[in-house]
Design a protein around this motif. Structure first.
Motif: not given
Length: 98
Positions: A77-98
């Motif tokens: 729930g914390n706000s992070y500088p990259y939009q992709g970080w502001n969501q739940s993650q899984n292995l596949f989304t993690h490898l895509k984002i910065r």
């Protein structure tokens, strides 16, 4: 890092870096020597950025810390500088984002 000339072989690998700036260092355990292309770039300290993500994921999979199926992390729930970080993650989304 300072390379001892007795343990260092400088190689011209420019054909493999065609159009790119970069360096390469390989330590040969059998010969006990460093093989280096582009000394200046090879000793330049830079941030790894996201290059470590693939290795981290592979280590986690190999050691069974995560699996292909069970690899999600709930967003805190914390706000992070990259939009992709502001969501739940899984292995596949993690490898895509910065």
């Amino acid at each position: 890092m300072i390379f001892d000339n007795k343990q260092t072989v400088y190689e011209d690998l420019s054909a493999f870096f065609n159009g790119y700036e970069g360096g390469f260092v390989l330590y040969d355990l059998q010969e006990k020597q460093y093989n280096i292309y582009n000394k200046d770039k090879s000793t330049l300290r830079v941030s790894p950025d996201s290059t470590y993500k693939l290795y981290s994921a592979l280590f986690a999979l190999e050691s069974k810390v995560i699996t292909r199926i069970d690899n999600s992390m709930k967003w805190n729930g914390n706000s992070y500088p990259y939009q992709g970080w502001n969501q739940s993650q899984n292995l596949f989304t993690h490898l895509k984002i910065r």
